[in-house]
Design a protein around this motif. Structure first.
Motif, PDB file in Angstrom:
ATOM      1  N   ASN A 148       0.812  -1.209   0.000  1.00  0.00           N
ATOM      2  CA  ASN A 148       0.000   0.000   0.000  1.00  0.00           C
ATOM      3  C   ASN A 148       0.850   1.267   0.000  1.00  0.00           C
ATOM      4  O   ASN A 148       0.514   2.256  -0.649  1.00  0.00           O
ATOM      5  CB  ASN A 148      -0.954  -0.010   1.192  1.00  0.00           C
ATOM      6  N   LEU A 149       1.958   1.230   0.738  1.00  0.00           N
ATOM      7  CA  LEU A 149       2.867   2.373   0.698  1.00  0.00           C
ATOM      8  C   LEU A 149       3.454   2.541  -0.695  1.00  0.00           C
ATOM      9  O   LEU A 149       3.600   3.660  -1.195  1.00  0.00           O
ATOM     10  CB  LEU A 149       3.983   2.197   1.727  1.00  0.00           C
ATOM     11  N   GLY A 150       3.793   1.446  -1.348  1.00  0.00           N
ATOM     12  CA  GLY A 150       4.299   1.524  -2.709  1.00  0.00           C
ATOM     13  C   GLY A 150       3.302   2.182  -3.634  1.00  0.00           C
ATOM     14  O   GLY A 150       3.642   3.053  -4.445  1.00  0.00           O
ATOM     15  N   ASN A 151       2.049   1.776  -3.514  1.00  0.00           N
ATOM     16  CA  ASN A 151       1.010   2.377  -4.348  1.00  0.00           C
ATOM     17  C   ASN A 151       0.811   3.863  -4.046  1.00  0.00           C
ATOM     18  O   ASN A 151       0.672   4.682  -4.952  1.00  0.00           O
ATOM     19  CB  ASN A 151      -0.309   1.625  -4.158  1.00  0.00           C
ATOM     20  N   LEU A 152       0.789   4.214  -2.764  1.00  0.00           N
ATOM     21  CA  LEU A 152       0.620   5.615  -2.393  1.00  0.00           C
ATOM     22  C   LEU A 152       1.762   6.476  -2.922  1.00  0.00           C
ATOM     23  O   LEU A 152       1.548   7.516  -3.554  1.00  0.00           O
ATOM     24  CB  LEU A 152       0.535   5.759  -0.873  1.00  0.00           C
ATOM     25  N   TYR A 153       2.988   6.044  -2.670  1.00  0.00           N
ATOM     26  CA  TYR A 153       4.140   6.834  -3.095  1.00  0.00           C
ATOM     27  C   TYR A 153       4.287   6.832  -4.617  1.00  0.00           C
ATOM     28  O   TYR A 153       4.673   7.842  -5.209  1.00  0.00           O
ATOM     29  CB  TYR A 153       5.416   6.292  -2.454  1.00  0.00           C
ATOM     30  N   GLY A 154       3.989   5.719  -5.255  1.00  0.00           N
ATOM     31  CA  GLY A 154       4.206   5.629  -6.691  1.00  0.00           C
ATOM     32  C   GLY A 154       3.128   6.267  -7.541  1.00  0.00           C
ATOM     33  O   GLY A 154       3.423   6.969  -8.509  1.00  0.00           O
ATOM     34  N   PHE A 155       1.861   6.049  -7.178  1.00  0.00           N
ATOM     35  CA  PHE A 155       0.761   6.490  -8.031  1.00  0.00           C
ATOM     36  C   PHE A 155       0.108   7.792  -7.580  1.00  0.00           C
ATOM     37  O   PHE A 155      -0.641   8.394  -8.336  1.00  0.00           O
ATOM     38  CB  PHE A 155      -0.294   5.384  -8.112  1.00  0.00           C
ATOM     39  N   TYR A 156       0.385   8.209  -6.358  1.00  0.00           N
ATOM     40  CA  TYR A 156      -0.268   9.420  -5.843  1.00  0.00           C
ATOM     41  C   TYR A 156       0.730  10.501  -5.410  1.00  0.00           C
ATOM     42  O   TYR A 156       0.593  11.655  -5.797  1.00  0.00           O
ATOM     43  CB  TYR A 156      -1.191   9.066  -4.672  1.00  0.00           C
ATOM     44  N   LEU A 157       1.703  10.136  -4.599  1.00  0.00           N
ATOM     45  CA  LEU A 157       2.642  11.127  -4.071  1.00  0.00           C
ATOM     46  C   LEU A 157       3.854  11.325  -4.964  1.00  0.00           C
ATOM     47  O   LEU A 157       4.633  12.253  -4.754  1.00  0.00           O
ATOM     48  CB  LEU A 157       3.082  10.716  -2.657  1.00  0.00           C
ATOM     49  N   LYS A 158       4.031  10.448  -5.939  1.00  0.00           N
ATOM     50  CA  LYS A 158       5.118  10.558  -6.932  1.00  0.00           C
ATOM     51  C   LYS A 158       6.509  10.586  -6.284  1.00  0.00           C
ATOM     52  O   LYS A 158       7.404  11.259  -6.762  1.00  0.00           O
ATOM     53  CB  LYS A 158       4.922  11.819  -7.807  1.00  0.00           C
ATOM     54  N   ASP A 159       6.658   9.843  -5.219  1.00  0.00           N
ATOM     55  CA  ASP A 159       7.977   9.650  -4.616  1.00  0.00           C
ATOM     56  C   ASP A 159       8.427   8.256  -5.042  1.00  0.00           C
ATOM     57  O   ASP A 159       8.209   7.260  -4.338  1.00  0.00           O
ATOM     58  CB  ASP A 159       7.897   9.763  -3.091  1.00  0.00           C
ATOM     59  N   TYR A 160       9.057   8.179  -6.209  1.00  0.00           N
ATOM     60  CA  TYR A 160       9.298   6.887  -6.837  1.00  0.00           C
ATOM     61  C   TYR A 160      10.341   6.048  -6.108  1.00  0.00           C
ATOM     62  O   TYR A 160      10.268   4.811  -6.132  1.00  0.00           O
ATOM     63  CB  TYR A 160       9.680   7.091  -8.300  1.00  0.00           C
ATOM     64  N   LYS A 161      11.293   6.680  -5.468  1.00  0.00           N
ATOM     65  CA  LYS A 161      12.297   5.919  -4.726  1.00  0.00           C
ATOM     66  C   LYS A 161      11.647   5.200  -3.542  1.00  0.00           C
ATOM     67  O   LYS A 161      11.905   4.008  -3.303  1.00  0.00           O
ATOM     68  CB  LYS A 161      13.411   6.848  -4.227  1.00  0.00           C
ATOM     69  N   LYS A 162      10.813   5.910  -2.807  1.00  0.00           N
ATOM     70  CA  LYS A 162      10.121   5.271  -1.688  1.00  0.00           C
ATOM     71  C   LYS A 162       9.176   4.192  -2.198  1.00  0.00           C
ATOM     72  O   LYS A 162       9.045   3.117  -1.589  1.00  0.00           O
ATOM     73  CB  LYS A 162       9.338   6.314  -0.876  1.00  0.00           C
ATOM     74  N   ALA A 163       8.502   4.462  -3.301  1.00  0.00           N
ATOM     75  CA  ALA A 163       7.595   3.475  -3.871  1.00  0.00           C
ATOM     76  C   ALA A 163       8.355   2.208  -4.244  1.00  0.00           C
ATOM     77  O   ALA A 163       7.944   1.089  -3.922  1.00  0.00           O
ATOM     78  CB  ALA A 163       6.894   4.050  -5.097  1.00  0.00           C
ATOM     79  N   GLU A 164       9.476   2.394  -4.909  1.00  0.00           N
ATOM     80  CA  GLU A 164      10.299   1.264  -5.348  1.00  0.00           C
ATOM     81  C   GLU A 164      10.754   0.432  -4.151  1.00  0.00           C
ATOM     82  O   GLU A 164      10.662  -0.808  -4.170  1.00  0.00           O
ATOM     83  CB  GLU A 164      11.509   1.819  -6.095  1.00  0.00           C
ATOM     84  N   ASP A 165      11.220   1.092  -3.110  1.00  0.00           N
ATOM     85  CA  ASP A 165      11.691   0.385  -1.917  1.00  0.00           C
ATOM     86  C   ASP A 165      10.566  -0.448  -1.295  1.00  0.00           C
ATOM     87  O   ASP A 165      10.775  -1.595  -0.878  1.00  0.00           O
ATOM     88  CB  ASP A 165      12.225   1.377  -0.881  1.00  0.00           C
ATOM     89  N   ASN A 166       9.381   0.135  -1.213  1.00  0.00           N
ATOM     90  CA  ASN A 166       8.263  -0.579  -0.595  1.00  0.00           C
ATOM     91  C   ASN A 166       7.766  -1.730  -1.471  1.00  0.00           C
ATOM     92  O   ASN A 166       7.456  -2.812  -0.957  1.00  0.00           O
ATOM     93  CB  ASN A 166       7.125   0.401  -0.282  1.00  0.00           C
ATOM     94  N   PHE A 167       7.689  -1.512  -2.770  1.00  0.00           N
ATOM     95  CA  PHE A 167       7.284  -2.601  -3.660  1.00  0.00           C
ATOM     96  C   PHE A 167       8.281  -3.757  -3.582  1.00  0.00           C
ATOM     97  O   PHE A 167       7.900  -4.926  -3.542  1.00  0.00           O
ATOM     98  CB  PHE A 167       7.181  -2.114  -5.107  1.00  0.00           C
ATOM     99  N   GLN A 168       9.563  -3.434  -3.579  1.00  0.00           N
ATOM    100  CA  GLN A 168      10.570  -4.483  -3.522  1.00  0.00           C
ATOM    101  C   GLN A 168      10.491  -5.247  -2.204  1.00  0.00           C
ATOM    102  O   GLN A 168      10.647  -6.479  -2.163  1.00  0.00           O
ATOM    103  CB  GLN A 168      11.957  -3.883  -3.742  1.00  0.00           C
ATOM    104  N   ASN A 169      10.238  -4.539  -1.119  1.00  0.00           N
ATOM    105  CA  ASN A 169      10.096  -5.219   0.163  1.00  0.00           C
ATOM    106  C   ASN A 169       8.866  -6.116   0.166  1.00  0.00           C
ATOM    107  O   ASN A 169       8.889  -7.224   0.713  1.00  0.00           O
ATOM    108  CB  ASN A 169      10.023  -4.202   1.306  1.00  0.00           C
ATOM    109  N   ALA A 170       7.785  -5.654  -0.456  1.00  0.00           N
ATOM    110  CA  ALA A 170       6.583  -6.491  -0.565  1.00  0.00           C
ATOM    111  C   ALA A 170       6.885  -7.746  -1.375  1.00  0.00           C
ATOM    112  O   ALA A 170       6.456  -8.855  -1.032  1.00  0.00           O
ATOM    113  CB  ALA A 170       5.448  -5.698  -1.215  1.00  0.00           C
ATOM    114  N   MET A 171       7.652  -7.596  -2.442  1.00  0.00           N
ATOM    115  CA  MET A 171       8.022  -8.736  -3.278  1.00  0.00           C
ATOM    116  C   MET A 171       8.880  -9.732  -2.514  1.00  0.00           C
ATOM    117  O   MET A 171       8.737 -10.949  -2.657  1.00  0.00           O
ATOM    118  CB  MET A 171       8.767  -8.244  -4.522  1.00  0.00           C
ATOM    119  N   ASN A 172       9.766  -9.218  -1.688  1.00  0.00           N
ATOM    120  CA  ASN A 172      10.686 -10.085  -0.956  1.00  0.00           C
ATOM    121  C   ASN A 172      10.018 -10.836   0.189  1.00  0.00           C
ATOM    122  O   ASN A 172      10.619 -11.749   0.757  1.00  0.00           O
ATOM    123  CB  ASN A 172      11.853  -9.257  -0.398  1.00  0.00           C
TER     124      ASN A 172
END
Length: 266
Positions: A148-172
């Motif tokens: 959810n943090l990945g989605n918020l940062y990536g699709f709404y807040l446009k903080d792509y580095k934070k989004a990437e970190d959270n998505f990768q952690n979700a994947m792991n």
């Protein structure tokens, strides 16, 4: 063309709970998630300033301090005026209820998830993220929180580095359908928003397909990505692969056959 990216190993660890509808734990988000629920609140040593709800708030107990946006703040997005007064009042009452729970017990996960959900309802994306960031202090590897943090940062807040970190952690820290959702979300961000990583979309999707070869949605995304990127051969191969996969409807079969025919004629 497959390129190396810095994914921290795709661990296939099964986790209970899921969600991205963003996977916003209990809430709907971008266009991709499903959710789950737990429980978590806080006892406030600092009274809440209801006259200035948009300010920051510190809440503490035996758990870490919450230092994000005031729990009762709904924000000031222009869309709020489009809601009926009854809806706004109802959502504010819900927010008040879960904020009180969080102030009473900072380990009430459900309260934090609902606070995040309600703030997002009001397009208060930073406030929504703040609530989830607190949850992440308590459960740093929780799939739903990271997704959810990945989605918020990536699709709404446009903080792509934070989004990437959270998505990768979700994947792991996921497997199966959850892993596919996290990969799909990150791929969508690269494709539609974080364009400097556009050429890494196929790498991501192929990693997912290698792990989950029967995931139709990942193959569909890959086929249309190749089509959009002008990789005719890759698109045809992906659509042909889809035709051999189980569970297609007649309409889907025809649609993929039409895509193949159009690509071959182009």
């Amino acid at each position: 063309m497959r390129k190396q990216i810095f994914l921290i190993g795709l661990s296939v660890i099964a986790i209970i709970g899921g969600g991205t509808g963003i996977y916003f734990g209990i809430f709907n988000g971008y266009q991709e998630p499903e959710p789950i629920a737990d429980n978590l609140p806080i006892a406030s040593s600092t009274p809440v300033n209801t006259e200035n709800p948009a300010g920051s708030q510190t809440v503490e107990n035996k758990t870490p301090k919450y230092k994000g946006q005031a729990l009762r703040a709904i924000g000031n997005d222009q869309a709020i005026k489009d809601f009926t007064p009854e809806v706004v009042a109802m959502k504010k009452a819900e927010l008040q209820k879960f904020a009180a729970l969080a102030e009473k017990d900072s380990s009430d996960t459900l309260a934090w998830l609902k606070i995040s959900e309600i703030k997002k309802f009001f397009n208060n994306y930073q406030g929504s993220a703040d609530a989830l960031e607190y949850l992440k202090l308590l459960a740093p590897d929780d799939f739903i929180v990271n997704l959810n943090l990945g989605n918020l940062y990536g699709f709404y807040l446009k903080d792509y580095k934070k989004a990437e970190d959270n998505f990768q952690n979700a994947m792991n820290h996921s497997g199966g359908a959850q892993l596919a959702t996290a990969i799909s979300s990150l791929a969508d961000m690269y494709k539609d928003f974080y364009k400097v990583k556009y050429d890494q979309v196929d790498n991501l999707l192929l990693l997912g397909i290698e792990t989950m070869p029967d995931d139709t949605n990942l193959v569909i995304k890959l086929a249309f990505y190749y089509k959009e990127a002008g990789n005719k051969e890759g698109a045809i191969q992906s659509f042909e692969r889809l035709l051999s996969m189980q569970g297609l409807t007649g309409a889907q079969q025809k649609a993929f056959e039409d895509e193949i025919a159009a690509l071959k004629q182009s």
